[in-house]
Design a protein around this motif. Sequence first.
Motif, PDB file in Angstrom:
ATOM      1  N   SER A 522     -27.636   9.195 132.897  1.00 43.81           N
ATOM      2  CA  SER A 522     -26.929   8.484 131.840  1.00 43.81           C
ATOM      3  C   SER A 522     -25.482   8.252 132.255  1.00 43.81           C
ATOM      4  O   SER A 522     -24.894   9.024 133.025  1.00 43.81           O
ATOM      5  N   SER A 523     -24.903   7.188 131.752  1.00 41.18           N
ATOM      6  CA  SER A 523     -23.504   6.909 132.048  1.00 41.18           C
ATOM      7  C   SER A 523     -22.612   8.023 131.513  1.00 41.18           C
ATOM      8  O   SER A 523     -21.577   8.348 132.110  1.00 41.18           O
ATOM      9  N   GLU A 524     -23.010   8.663 130.402  1.00 36.68           N
ATOM     10  CA  GLU A 524     -22.224   9.765 129.838  1.00 36.68           C
ATOM     11  C   GLU A 524     -22.212  10.966 130.776  1.00 36.68           C
ATOM     12  O   GLU A 524     -21.168  11.605 130.971  1.00 36.68           O
ATOM     13  N   THR A 525     -23.349  11.288 131.369  1.00 37.10           N
ATOM     14  CA  THR A 525     -23.415  12.417 132.304  1.00 37.10           C
ATOM     15  C   THR A 525     -22.552  12.156 133.527  1.00 37.10           C
ATOM     16  O   THR A 525     -21.818  13.037 133.995  1.00 37.10           O
ATOM     17  N   LEU A 526     -22.629  10.946 134.053  1.00 37.70           N
ATOM     18  CA  LEU A 526     -21.844  10.612 135.240  1.00 37.70           C
ATOM     19  C   LEU A 526     -20.352  10.615 134.913  1.00 37.70           C
ATOM     20  O   LEU A 526     -19.525  11.101 135.707  1.00 37.70           O
ATOM     21  N   ALA A 562     -16.258   7.016 143.465  1.00 34.44           N
ATOM     22  CA  ALA A 562     -17.321   6.450 144.301  1.00 34.44           C
ATOM     23  C   ALA A 562     -18.584   7.289 144.128  1.00 34.44           C
ATOM     24  O   ALA A 562     -18.522   8.454 143.705  1.00 34.44           O
ATOM     25  N   ILE A 563     -19.721   6.689 144.445  1.00 36.36           N
ATOM     26  CA  ILE A 563     -20.994   7.415 144.429  1.00 36.36           C
ATOM     27  C   ILE A 563     -21.778   7.079 145.691  1.00 36.36           C
ATOM     28  O   ILE A 563     -21.660   5.982 146.235  1.00 36.36           O
ATOM     29  N   ASP A 564     -22.546   8.040 146.171  1.00 35.72           N
ATOM     30  CA  ASP A 564     -23.438   7.826 147.308  1.00 35.72           C
ATOM     31  C   ASP A 564     -24.822   7.479 146.774  1.00 35.72           C
ATOM     32  O   ASP A 564     -25.384   8.213 145.942  1.00 35.72           O
ATOM     33  N   LEU A 578     -16.548   2.621 142.863  1.00 30.24           N
ATOM     34  CA  LEU A 578     -16.679   2.216 141.466  1.00 30.24           C
ATOM     35  C   LEU A 578     -15.325   1.731 140.955  1.00 30.24           C
ATOM     36  O   LEU A 578     -14.277   2.189 141.424  1.00 30.24           O
ATOM     37  N   PRO A 579     -15.332   0.836 139.967  1.00 31.35           N
ATOM     38  CA  PRO A 579     -14.055   0.363 139.411  1.00 31.35           C
ATOM     39  C   PRO A 579     -13.340   1.476 138.654  1.00 31.35           C
ATOM     40  O   PRO A 579     -13.952   2.465 138.243  1.00 31.35           O
ATOM     41  N   ASP A 580     -12.042   1.318 138.477  1.00 27.37           N
ATOM     42  CA  ASP A 580     -11.219   2.314 137.799  1.00 27.37           C
ATOM     43  C   ASP A 580     -11.351   2.126 136.290  1.00 27.37           C
ATOM     44  O   ASP A 580     -10.446   1.626 135.615  1.00 27.37           O
ATOM     45  N   GLU A 581     -12.482   2.522 135.755  1.00 25.84           N
ATOM     46  CA  GLU A 581     -12.757   2.416 134.325  1.00 25.84           C
ATOM     47  C   GLU A 581     -13.889   3.378 133.988  1.00 25.84           C
ATOM     48  O   GLU A 581     -14.604   3.846 134.879  1.00 25.84           O
ATOM     49  N   PRO A 582     -14.061   3.722 132.714  1.00 26.98           N
ATOM     50  CA  PRO A 582     -15.147   4.647 132.346  1.00 26.98           C
ATOM     51  C   PRO A 582     -16.509   4.108 132.772  1.00 26.98           C
ATOM     52  O   PRO A 582     -16.747   2.896 132.780  1.00 26.98           O
ATOM     53  N   ILE A 612     -33.521   3.217 143.252  1.00 23.32           N
ATOM     54  CA  ILE A 612     -32.330   3.756 143.910  1.00 23.32           C
ATOM     55  C   ILE A 612     -32.085   5.180 143.415  1.00 23.32           C
ATOM     56  O   ILE A 612     -32.317   5.498 142.237  1.00 23.32           O
ATOM     57  N   GLU A 613     -31.596   6.003 144.333  1.00 24.76           N
ATOM     58  CA  GLU A 613     -31.347   7.402 144.025  1.00 24.76           C
ATOM     59  C   GLU A 613     -29.851   7.706 144.149  1.00 24.76           C
ATOM     60  O   GLU A 613     -29.208   7.321 145.134  1.00 24.76           O
ATOM     61  N   LEU A 614     -29.303   8.375 143.141  1.00 30.80           N
ATOM     62  CA  LEU A 614     -27.943   8.905 143.220  1.00 30.80           C
ATOM     63  C   LEU A 614     -27.977  10.181 144.057  1.00 30.80           C
ATOM     64  O   LEU A 614     -28.867  11.016 143.880  1.00 30.80           O
ATOM     65  N   VAL A 615     -27.033  10.333 144.973  1.00 27.98           N
ATOM     66  CA  VAL A 615     -27.005  11.505 145.837  1.00 27.98           C
ATOM     67  C   VAL A 615     -25.764  12.356 145.573  1.00 27.98           C
ATOM     68  O   VAL A 615     -25.862  13.542 145.279  1.00 27.98           O
ATOM     69  N   THR A 616     -24.587  11.756 145.683  1.00 29.57           N
ATOM     70  CA  THR A 616     -23.347  12.518 145.563  1.00 29.57           C
ATOM     71  C   THR A 616     -22.314  11.724 144.771  1.00 29.57           C
ATOM     72  O   THR A 616     -22.224  10.500 144.907  1.00 29.57           O
TER      73      THR A 616
END
Length: 707
Positions: A522-526, A562-564, A578-582, A612-616
């Motif tokens: 979820s965007s909230e978790t990230l 940023a995210i991997d 990632l952009p500088d925003e929530p 796609i998988e989020l890693v880091t």
Amino acid sequence: MTTPTGWRVGVDVGGTFTDVVTVRDGTIHVTKTPSTPNVPDEGVVDGLEARRRHGVANRDTRQDAQDAQDESGLEYGDIDFFAHGTTVATNAVLEGEWADTALVTTGGFRDVLEIGRQARPDIYDFDVTKPEPIVPRDRRYEVTERLDERGRVETPLEPESVNAVADALADTDVDSIAISLLFSFENTDHERRVRDRLEDVGIDASFSLSSDVLPEIREYERTLATALNAALKPVMDAYIGRLASSIDDLGVPAPLRIMQSNGGLIDADQARNRPINTLLSGPAAGVQGAAHVAGLQGLENVLTLDMGGTSCDVSMIRDGEPVVSTDVTVGDYPVGVSMVDVHTIGAGGGSIAWIDAGGALRVGPRSAGAVPGPICYGRGGEEPTVTDAHLLLGRLDPEAFLSDALEVDVDRVESIVAERIADPLGMSIEEAAQGILDVANANMERALRVVSVERGHDPREFVLVAFGGAGPLHASALADGLDIPRVVVPRTAGVLSALGLVLTDRIHDASTSMVRRLADVSSETLEATFERLEREGYDRLAGDGTADDGTDENGRIVLERAIDLRYVGQSFDLTIALPDEPVTQSVLEVATRRFHERHEQRYGHASPDESIELVTVRLRARGLVDTPTLTASNRDGDPDDAIREERPVGFDERTHDTRIYDRDRLPADVALEGPAIVEGAESTVVIRPGQHATVDEYGSLLVEGER
């Protein structure tokens, strides 16, 4: 930004020379002294003292008031910024000279360091030897515990197993302990409890936890980074302690800052705790200096060439920022921390030319170093080097390119090159010298292809910034070979790494792995994860003077997210800014699109329909510093006054009558036609036949091909 009023000092220790750059009121002063490899901190003090004495001597002898101001002596008490680039950690890894270290791991993972990866340097060599593990097997210990991939406890930490490790460690003389437990990046509790118990029973050693050093996936890389950090900790602690004490004794009030591999500065105490972050300290400073010089001309896509006495470092700057990677190899070890993506080869001015068993001419990787150095240094060198080849071809002036303390015996250089290279290969001395340069250039051209072509970039779309003592001698030939349209040679090319130190922000990188399908995050978790990493970034910068409101004594703090990402089933990933925003769903959609584009560029294909998988998750906290406004180059003057002489110079087995220019006397906007040689205080620029060059307003030399 305002211009700082005190002295700003950058000191870079190289394999041959220690470079000191001081800046005040926009004026740059440069001092080079021989490095002291066995005690590099003494070389730093020697360089500072040489700079102080040089300024005082000029101030006492010159009558002109402006000259006296420009050459004013360095006053230690007026230094308000002091940054250092060091090779201590790098040399310790390359030479295997680190502290006695122990490793504590989860039961069943004792041999991770030995197993490593299946990749081999040569896929067809079945006898290849893997690098020696950082920690020998008899110093690797297991504890009973187990977390799952989400950090949930499957097997509680067994106190008896920790006590057994403590008993075993009590009978050793280890100086440092690495703790790397399974999935600790998801849950740090077990690692911290192990450390606390070992401290409680009186184990006298420094500790490195993987959840602090590299809280990311991949057991080998995470354990290796933690073990390396632990092994380097006592080494770096001793070095920085001596250096800090020495500069304090000189009366320097500024805090000591150390360049990291990621291209940012940290304070000395943080470098002592995280020495693994300084493995590419010097090269990273050079890339930052190159980014600054390129930025003055509005150039954002740059290849960098840093060639010194022992090695050549190449890197890439994209969109104005040095490319940072977590997949950089130092020596034999793939180090997973964030580093400026530098590719290093053994090609420097001191690289030795030799003939292999098959009768082929080779150059490097062995180097003559600072002592004895090339034959032409007159310090007892007996083997021909790249610098000797330049001398024989007339590109270096034997009367001008070394200090008064050294005498060049050209006849001796010719004799040894004839004996070792020319006669065995049936060549003239000039052909042998050109052959040495051709081989060295081929090695460097391959290195530039590694950081450009092999990563999906066309060199023709970049400019080449050349620096280091030897880089400007080779850059024009390399640009020809790769069809790079322009070469930029900074005014302070020979000491650009030291200059980069005084122009660099303070940077701290934080990361944590959380391997999930991106669609399930979820965007909230990230966003919550980023906020936690941002607090960590602020806390780290607090040691450098950061206030609670996110500002510091030098300026504001910028947070970069940023995210991997990777396709599900892949082993390795790509970092997407990632952009500088929530974080919102639309932000993640943009990141997904950028990932597909980057994958296409990097690997030549993409699969938009694949999951796609989020890693880091990554966060960079950047403390912006006020950089000095450097004085522009002089626009007045007649370029003919800069001509020192005209002499024959060899280019591609032909000799050309070539004008030799004094770089310090070239005015801005002047145009030069090749062939030409431009001699500076700490580097020499070669302009080949058919090329032309101009001097920009900042004193950089711009070399281009035929109009």
